[in-house]
Scaffold this active site. Sequence first.
Site: not given
Ligand code: NAD
Length: 490
Positions: A155, A253, A287, A461
Amino acid sequence: MAVVTQREFGLFIDGEAVEPASGEVRELTEPATGAPLAKAAMAGEADVDRAIEAARAALEGLWGKTPPNERSRLLHALADAIVANRKELTELETRNVGKAVSSVKGEVAVSAENFRWYASAIASIAGRTTPIGGSILAYTLKEPVGVAAQIVPWNYPIMMAAWKLAPALAAGCTVVLKPDPATPLTVLRLAELAAEVGIPAGVVNIVPGDGPTTGSYLVRHPGVDKVAFTGSTATGSEIMRLCAEPVKRLSLELGGKSPNLVFADANLADAVPSSVYAIYYAAGQSCDARSRVLVERSLYDEFVNSFSETAARMKVGDPLDAETQMGSLISQAHRDKVHGLVETGRKEGAEVVTGGEPTDGDGAFYPPTVLAGVENRMAVAQEEIFGPVVTVIPFEDEAEAVRIANDVKYGLTATVWTSDPGRGHRLARQIKSGVIGINLPNTAFPGLPFGGYKQSGFGREGSLETIEMYLETKTIFVSTGGKPVNPWGL
Ligand code: NAD
């Protein structure tokens, strides 16, 4: 705006773009149009091995010997390089993610600011001496934790990479960073810029790839000392499990379902447009999106009308148009997921006041959507939709507002709209979130901690707390004379 020439991106390992040992190259398309954008290499296990080897060699070699003032100079230089290349980075990110260019422009600028802030914050890394009496000198040393594995979502690709890389480099760590496979382009350009400004080879390595395979392998790798993850709560939980057995340092996060509380005494001229901004920025794919608007009952109908009219007037369309306020979602698949949740809301009894149907055409567009008459127990009020969908929930009084605000598994951000300053501060203490705004939709600023309570994760962060996550503290006792003391009198 100049057209980014289509190019092929390699992995970035040991200071240069390299072919993937995996042999896998993916064609990336623009989510707003479906047009081809670039080809990007994907890392497999052998590539991750190579990246970790390079990171270890840099840690034990040149980077480990680079003094803090030189690390600071290099982070400033990288900030300058981001600013100098901001047009290219902004266009690349906008095409890759589909978000409005007006938003991305700010995110690129914040990425540069973030490197600058950590460049200065390096000066604060210091141990302490503690008087303990006798002939003993005691002091602490701060040491980099080692090789950091960092995983970021799609995102905010460049901003998340900047948030993660800058504190790690400030602390003296080296990094292997895995962007989402759909959005690696600006992150790879950032690594190229890091090399161009003189950050030594092996300090920053970028390995795009799928999460369950490449990401999981990176987390489990014995060559990794610390894992920093931003993404969904489900994935964060899985990563926590992987880090448990080897007791790997970890910061998470995760997701959010953040409340936006509007009291009857709020200044609506501010509260309405800011609440619209706080959910629809980045098409709700944030997020920290304030996706649950809680409104005092006496104001409810007026607020829903005013909010929905403002949302429906938003300029949705071509992400590269400077006037656009909301671009496309990241993909058609994600749009289907968002729409599925809206349908669930309809079945649960929510009223769709505006939006609620996917936009026709090739792009992954979804209109600003308002669900009214929502009860907090409904799935649309509990689950992170991660799209341009807000749920509006009425409350009777302050106590009920706090109860509803806290009645989710997440605790990332919140905003309170009220003209009573006492109430603002009172609620800031009662709401279980890492960040609270009082009469403001803002969430993050370089230097201030950003992070979650509850299942929104742990660690912070953007601040001094973040540097601490990349440091070990070592305590040293020194005899300054006399005989070492032990209870046996030996
Ligand atoms: P996601 O968890 O599917 O993926 C995030 C990252 O993790 C990607 O690079 C993905 O390839 C990797 N990943 C997925 N499965 C994995 C595994 N088993 N082992 C290691 N890596 C893995 O999340 P998304 O849908 O891409 O992103 C959206 C989510 O991120 C939302 O829940 C959002 O709230 C959260 N987010 C949080 C913050 C924060 O600072 N709190 C900021 C931005 C996004």
